[in-house]
Design a protein around this motif. Structure first.
Motif, PDB file in Angstrom:
ATOM      1  N   PHE A 155       0.855  -1.182   0.000  1.00  0.00           N
ATOM      2  CA  PHE A 155       0.000   0.000   0.000  1.00  0.00           C
ATOM      3  C   PHE A 155       0.896   1.238   0.000  1.00  0.00           C
ATOM      4  O   PHE A 155       1.792   1.353   0.836  1.00  0.00           O
ATOM      5  N   PRO A 156       0.701   2.186  -0.915  1.00  0.00           N
ATOM      6  CA  PRO A 156       1.587   3.364  -0.984  1.00  0.00           C
ATOM      7  C   PRO A 156       1.424   4.260   0.243  1.00  0.00           C
ATOM      8  O   PRO A 156       0.318   4.675   0.575  1.00  0.00           O
ATOM      9  N   LEU A 157       2.528   4.566   0.888  1.00  0.00           N
ATOM     10  CA  LEU A 157       2.511   5.339   2.137  1.00  0.00           C
ATOM     11  C   LEU A 157       3.417   6.560   2.033  1.00  0.00           C
ATOM     12  O   LEU A 157       4.515   6.482   1.481  1.00  0.00           O
ATOM     13  N   ALA A 158       2.961   7.686   2.590  1.00  0.00           N
ATOM     14  CA  ALA A 158       3.767   8.902   2.721  1.00  0.00           C
ATOM     15  C   ALA A 158       3.542   9.452   4.122  1.00  0.00           C
ATOM     16  O   ALA A 158       2.503   9.213   4.734  1.00  0.00           O
ATOM     17  N   ILE A 159       4.513  10.200   4.631  1.00  0.00           N
ATOM     18  CA  ILE A 159       4.423  10.748   5.981  1.00  0.00           C
ATOM     19  C   ILE A 159       3.537  11.996   5.958  1.00  0.00           C
ATOM     20  O   ILE A 159       3.809  12.952   5.225  1.00  0.00           O
ATOM     21  N   ALA A 160       2.464  11.976   6.772  1.00  0.00           N
ATOM     22  CA  ALA A 160       1.543  13.109   6.842  1.00  0.00           C
ATOM     23  C   ALA A 160       1.710  13.916   8.126  1.00  0.00           C
ATOM     24  O   ALA A 160       1.323  15.091   8.174  1.00  0.00           O
ATOM     25  N   ASP A 161       2.287  13.320   9.153  1.00  0.00           N
ATOM     26  CA  ASP A 161       2.395  13.986  10.449  1.00  0.00           C
ATOM     27  C   ASP A 161       3.541  13.359  11.226  1.00  0.00           C
ATOM     28  O   ASP A 161       3.750  12.141  11.161  1.00  0.00           O
ATOM     29  N   ALA A 162       4.296  14.150  11.952  1.00  0.00           N
ATOM     30  CA  ALA A 162       5.395  13.649  12.783  1.00  0.00           C
ATOM     31  C   ALA A 162       5.595  14.625  13.929  1.00  0.00           C
ATOM     32  O   ALA A 162       5.904  15.801  13.702  1.00  0.00           O
TER      33      ALA A 162
END
Length: 410
Positions: free
Chosen positions: A319-326
């Protein structure tokens, strides 16, 4: 996976302390607390599952190769959990459509695995409970944004508690100069004959006074005082340089007489005791901070990873994942606690002649942290920095009100 001892690879210690130094350099004069040791393992696990520019940027932030990052993070978390008075944990929550790679999941050390249901209230309650339980109540909420787009949450918790080997006495602090001058503050005082607990280093940022306050769990706090015009980031980086040996501190017992460092004075004084004396005055503090790591995305290697046009972590899931919050929430408290005692003292007086002067001339060092200062929480054996921070604002002393009515009735 948990280590049987608190041994941490020197390469990992250098990498984590490097990130601490870089991050500390962004602290402003308003004070705060941060823990690179809490962020570094998450970056390592992300790097293990990343590809392309995201992997390269994470490697640079970590200071080690991505192929070795997950193993180093497991060793770090295992060692943190094995320290007395310390705890460390990893948690992972996903939506059902995110099928995780077994190889990647198996590399998370004793991770809590949970599901995100899409019910924001229920998911928030579960994440907050995990954060509170894993930190002993110090951090009551999970510092992450949850919305309908959230597909995965990866978290790390770290907590450490220690009691001073030698407690402080509570008192008042009344600085005569500097930004805290003219205020009556809560203060902490103690004295010891161990002069090498304090030292002065000549660093790239100027002279630095370093005081080691030893804890009973192998975790110490180093108080750092630079020149008044030296900023928080420079002081904290200088403290890490002293810790690593890049800058050398001259211990108190080898310092010549005079004002040898910020807030530090060496002199000879008369005493009824043969032993030298190190007298320390400092301020208690209680700090909390919430950090949005994406505001410094380049520092943490997260610039490319936040591009939502692409998936960056095929090693984690198809599943394609990107960082939205850290984010990170951090807390640090320093006071005289950790020791309780009671005593009764009585003195009898009678008429007598003039007292003889103290017979011994001994070395006395006075060190006063009576203006903004920095601190590092350090694992004594490995020299790993667990937290770093800057105390910008002291605690005002509150006087108890005198009740004239009760006095007259008595």
């Amino acid at each position: 996976m948990r280590l049987a001892s608190t041994a941490i690879r020197a390469e990992t210690v250098r990498a984590v302390n490097r990130l601490t130094s870089r991050w500390a350099g962004t602290l402003g004069t308003g004070g705060g607390v941060l823990s690179a040791a809490g962020v570094w393992p998450l970056l390592a696990f992300l790097a293990d599952g990343a590809e392309g520019p995201a992997r390269e940027e994470l490697e640079d932030a970590l200071g080690i190769r991505a192929g070795k990052a997950a193993e180093a993070a497991r060793g770090l978390l295992g060692a943190l959990g094995a320290m007395r008075g310390s705890a460390a944990a990893v948690g992972l929550w996903t939506r059902p459509e995110v099928e995780l790679r077994e190889r990647w999941v198996s590399g998370l050390p004793q991770a809590t695995l949970g599901r995100l249901t899409g019910d924001e209230g229920a998911d928030r309650a579960a994440l907050d409970t995990w954060a509170k339980e894993r930190t002993g109540g110090l951090i009551p909420t999970m510092p992450v944004t949850l919305d309908e787009e959230t597909r995965l949450v990866l978290a790390a918790a770290q907590a450490v508690r220690t009691r001073w080997l030698q407690p402080f006495d509570d008192g008042e602090l009344a600085p005569e100069s500097g930004p805290w001058a003219g205020r009556c503050l809560n203060g902490l005082r103690r004295h010891t004959s161990l002069l090498d607990r304090v030292g002065v280093a000549r660093t790239a940022s100027g002279p630095l006074t370093v005081l080691k306050v030893l804890g009973d769990t192998g975790v110490d706090v180093h108080l750092l005082l630079g020149e008044e015009e030296t900023g928080p980031g420079a002081v904290l980086r200088a403290g890490i340089d002293v810790l690593s040996g890049a800058s050398k501190a001259v211990p108190g017992d080898l310092l010549p007489l005079g004002e040898q460092g910020p807030g530090l004075n060496v002199r000879n004084a008369r005493s009824y005791d043969r032993a030298p004396t190190l007298r320390v005055t400092t301020s208690p503090f209680s700090l909390t901070a919430d950090h949005d790591l994406l505001k410094s995305a380049e520092l943490f290697g997260l610039t490319s990873a936040t591009d939502r046009r692409h998936g960056h972590f095929p090693g984690i899931s198809e599943f394609p994942l990107a960082i939205a919050d850290a984010r990170q929430s951090a807390v640090a408290r320093f006071d005289a606690k950790g020791f309780e005692a009671a005593s009764v003292s009585a003195m009898g007086a009678c008429a007598g002649g003039a007292a003889a002067p103290p017979p011994y001339l001994v070395r006395r060092i006075d060190v006063d942290f009576d203006r903004p200062f920095g601190f590092l929480t350090v694992h004594r054996t490995s020299r790993l920095v667990l937290t770093a921070g800057w105390v910008a604002e002291p605690v005002d002393h509150v006087f108890e009100e005198f009740d004239e009515t009760e006095e007259s009735e008595a």
